[in-house]
Every structure is written in structure tokens, then in C-alpha cells.
Design an enzyme around this catalytic site. Sequence first.
Site, short mmCIF file in Angstrom:
data_model
loop_
_atom_site.label_atom_id
_atom_site.label_comp_id
_atom_site.label_asym_id
_atom_site.label_seq_id
_atom_site.Cartn_x
_atom_site.Cartn_y
_atom_site.Cartn_z
N ASP A 73 0.84 -1.21 0.00
CA ASP A 73 0.00 0.00 0.00
C ASP A 73 0.87 1.26 0.00
O ASP A 73 1.98 1.25 0.54
CB ASP A 73 -0.89 -0.04 1.25
CG ASP A 73 -2.07 0.91 1.14
OD1 ASP A 73 -2.28 1.49 0.05
OD2 ASP A 73 -2.77 1.07 2.15
N GLY A 74 0.35 2.31 -0.60
CA GLY A 74 1.02 3.61 -0.54
C GLY A 74 1.63 4.09 -1.84
O GLY A 74 2.33 5.11 -1.86
N HIS A 86 2.79 3.30 -9.06
CA HIS A 86 2.61 1.87 -9.35
C HIS A 86 3.84 1.31 -10.07
O HIS A 86 4.26 0.18 -9.81
CB HIS A 86 1.35 1.64 -10.18
CG HIS A 86 0.08 1.99 -9.44
ND1 HIS A 86 -0.14 1.61 -8.14
CD2 HIS A 86 -1.02 2.69 -9.80
CE1 HIS A 86 -1.32 2.05 -7.74
NE2 HIS A 86 -1.87 2.72 -8.73
N ASN A 129 -10.70 -2.66 -6.02
CA ASN A 129 -9.87 -1.80 -6.87
C ASN A 129 -10.48 -1.52 -8.25
O ASN A 129 -10.10 -0.56 -8.92
CB ASN A 129 -8.45 -2.37 -7.06
CG ASN A 129 -7.58 -2.23 -5.83
OD1 ASN A 129 -6.66 -3.00 -5.60
ND2 ASN A 129 -7.85 -1.21 -5.00
N ARG A 147 -11.63 2.05 -9.05
CA ARG A 147 -10.70 3.16 -9.30
C ARG A 147 -10.90 3.74 -10.71
O ARG A 147 -11.50 3.09 -11.56
CB ARG A 147 -9.27 2.65 -9.16
CG ARG A 147 -8.98 2.31 -7.73
CD ARG A 147 -7.52 2.18 -7.47
NE ARG A 147 -7.33 1.98 -6.05
CZ ARG A 147 -6.17 2.10 -5.43
NH1 ARG A 147 -5.08 2.40 -6.10
NH2 ARG A 147 -6.09 1.92 -4.13
N ARG A 181 1.79 -5.06 6.14
CA ARG A 181 1.10 -3.99 5.40
C ARG A 181 1.94 -2.73 5.47
O ARG A 181 2.35 -2.30 6.56
CB ARG A 181 -0.29 -3.72 5.95
CG ARG A 181 -0.98 -2.63 5.12
CD ARG A 181 -2.43 -2.42 5.44
NE ARG A 181 -3.04 -1.56 4.42
CZ ARG A 181 -4.30 -1.58 4.04
NH1 ARG A 181 -5.12 -2.44 4.60
NH2 ARG A 181 -4.75 -0.76 3.12
N ARG A 185 -5.17 -2.01 8.72
CA ARG A 185 -6.36 -2.79 8.34
C ARG A 185 -5.91 -4.03 7.58
O ARG A 185 -4.82 -4.05 7.03
CB ARG A 185 -7.24 -1.99 7.36
CG ARG A 185 -7.90 -0.77 7.89
CD ARG A 185 -8.85 -0.19 6.83
NE ARG A 185 -8.13 0.41 5.72
CZ ARG A 185 -7.67 1.66 5.71
NH1 ARG A 185 -7.84 2.44 6.76
NH2 ARG A 185 -7.04 2.13 4.66
C1 FPP Z 1 -1.66 0.23 -3.36
O1 FPP Z 1 -1.26 1.55 -3.48
C2 FPP Z 1 -1.31 -0.61 -4.48
C3 FPP Z 1 -2.17 -1.20 -5.37
C4 FPP Z 1 -3.61 -0.95 -5.38
C5 FPP Z 1 -1.73 -2.11 -6.40
C6 FPP Z 1 -0.44 -2.83 -6.17
C7 FPP Z 1 0.35 -2.68 -7.37
C8 FPP Z 1 1.70 -2.64 -7.44
C9 FPP Z 1 2.56 -2.85 -6.27
C10 FPP Z 1 2.37 -2.33 -8.69
C11 FPP Z 1 2.26 -3.31 -9.76
C12 FPP Z 1 2.37 -4.70 -9.35
C13 FPP Z 1 2.75 -5.69 -10.15
C14 FPP Z 1 2.67 -7.06 -9.66
C15 FPP Z 1 3.24 -5.47 -11.49
P1 FPP Z 1 -2.39 2.65 -3.54
O2 FPP Z 1 -2.60 2.99 -4.98
O3 FPP Z 1 -3.59 2.19 -2.83
O4 FPP Z 1 -1.71 3.85 -2.79
P2 FPP Z 1 -2.41 4.98 -1.90
O5 FPP Z 1 -3.09 4.28 -0.77
O6 FPP Z 1 -1.25 5.81 -1.45
O7 FPP Z 1 -3.33 5.71 -2.81
#
Ligand code: FPP
Length: 245
Positions: free
Chosen positions: A20-21, A37, A68, A71, A188, A194
Site C-alpha cells: 500500500d502507498g 505503481h 480496486n 478506481r 502492510r 487494516r
Molecule cells: C496500493 O497503493 C497498491 C495497489 C492498489 C496495487 C499494487 C500494485 C503494485 C505494487 C504495482 C504493480 C504490481 C505488479 C505485480 C506489477 P495505492 O494505490 O492504494 O496507494 P495509496 O493508498 O497511497 O493511494
Amino acid sequence: MNEKLINKEKLPEHIAIIMDGNGRWAKQQGKLRVFGHENGAKAVKRVVEGCAELGIKNLTLYAFSTENWKRPKMEVETLMKLLVSSLKKELKTLLQNNIKLNAIGNIETLPKKVQSELLEVMEKTKDNNRMTLTMALSYGGREEIKNAVVELCTKVKNNIISPDIIDESIINNHLYTQNLPDVDLLIRTSGEYRVSNFLLWQIAYAELYFTKTLWPDFTKEHLWEAIINYQNRERRFGKTSEQLN
Ligand code: FPP
């Protein structure tokens, strides 16, 4: 953090990570979420390598939840493209490192291109046995349990099994994770406390580790720190300390 502090005899058998993040990391630098990402994908590579090097047998990553899909369309499309390009790019690394790729979730809802790439990499790595890397994609823990209930009810209705024989191991065998052991350590990132519908059944006795580090900043050293923290805990599984000693 020093890798040498890790006790190789007490490694978690299964590590699961809520990555996350990414979005916040990108925002901090005045960039688009997509940039987060892309850098998140680099962290995935570091952690997969780090786990394999240590001898972790199972790593499960929450890459895309059922929620997700809500989004913005562009972000979802980018994540799907990133997945396809990462799979193409990393197939060689998986083969060289003897890592088997597995996927859990509602895979049929993914774009056809993602499904075919996933199936191809899974097929080509199916005999690898150093570590199993499971990607949770379009995954939801409640949906997984619901599906297991429906399957079991259908078997009972069709007289394939009797309800009396349903126990925890039979339920386990009807989950997406049927071939995986329970999660020992759940990590996490990003300072959120969470579990967000991730592996609800499988984390029953997991040690939970939360860190403020944002996922794109997560390195092998952060992974080692989490494992050392895990190894310093006493896992009692309902027993007393005295019984364990
Ligand atoms: C959470 O960050 C991450 C995700 C929803 C997707 C996870 C994806 C990756 C780690 C990158 C691609 C992965 C692969 C396997 C190629 P967030 O977008 O929720 O961040 P935020 O909470 O700061 O908005």
C-alpha cells in the site's frame, strides 16, 4: 538492518503482503499515481528476490482487490498493463530462480490479455519448487469464503459429501489457497492498520506487521526487519508460555 540477524531455522513459511502507498508516494513527488505503481513494481521485484534468497517458501502479494475495480478507468488500465509487462519481463527471473507463479482471485474478470499472460507464466513455471509466488488479483477474502460455501453446499445437495464430514481442512481445500499453508506473517505498508479483505481465513494465526514505509520505498532491508520482528514474537496458538517451554 542486517540479514545475518535472521534465524534461518525459524523462517515464516508463508509471508503475505498488502502493498500500500503507491499513490501517496507519487503524490509526494508531484507525480501521477501511475508513477507510484511503476515504482511499486520495482519493489515487488526486490521483495520476491529477497524472499527467495532467504529461503521463504511462499510469498503472496495483494496486487489488485475486488474493490480496486472502482478506481478511475485509466488507473485500472495502467495496473493491468503493468501486470502484463512485468509478467513478460520477469518470466526469465522466475525461471532462473526456480520460482513458481500462482494466482488467486476472480481471475476470469481480468482482461483476456492479463489472463493469457498469467496462464502462460504459470504453465512455464509450474515445476519450479524453490518458492511459490502467489499474486492475488481481483481478490476478495469474503468472496473466496462465499465461493467455498456455495461449492460445499452444492456437493451436499448432490449427495457428493455429507455435511457431517465438513471440517476446517475441507473448507481449506475449497479456498483459492488450497495448496498453500496458513499465513505466518502479514505485512502492510504505508501506515494503514487494516487487513482490507485479504486472506481472511488464512491469517487466523498470522503475526501482523505494520510499517509506515510506503510500498515503492520498501527494500530488502525492510523485509529483513519485518522477519526479525516476527522471529522475536512468541506464537502461542492459544497455549500459555509455560506450555510452549
Ligand atoms: C496500493 O497503493 C497498491 C495497489 C492498489 C496495487 C499494487 C500494485 C503494485 C505494487 C504495482 C504493480 C504490481 C505488479 C505485480 C506489477 P495505492 O494505490 O492504494 O496507494 P495509496 O493508498 O497511497 O493511494
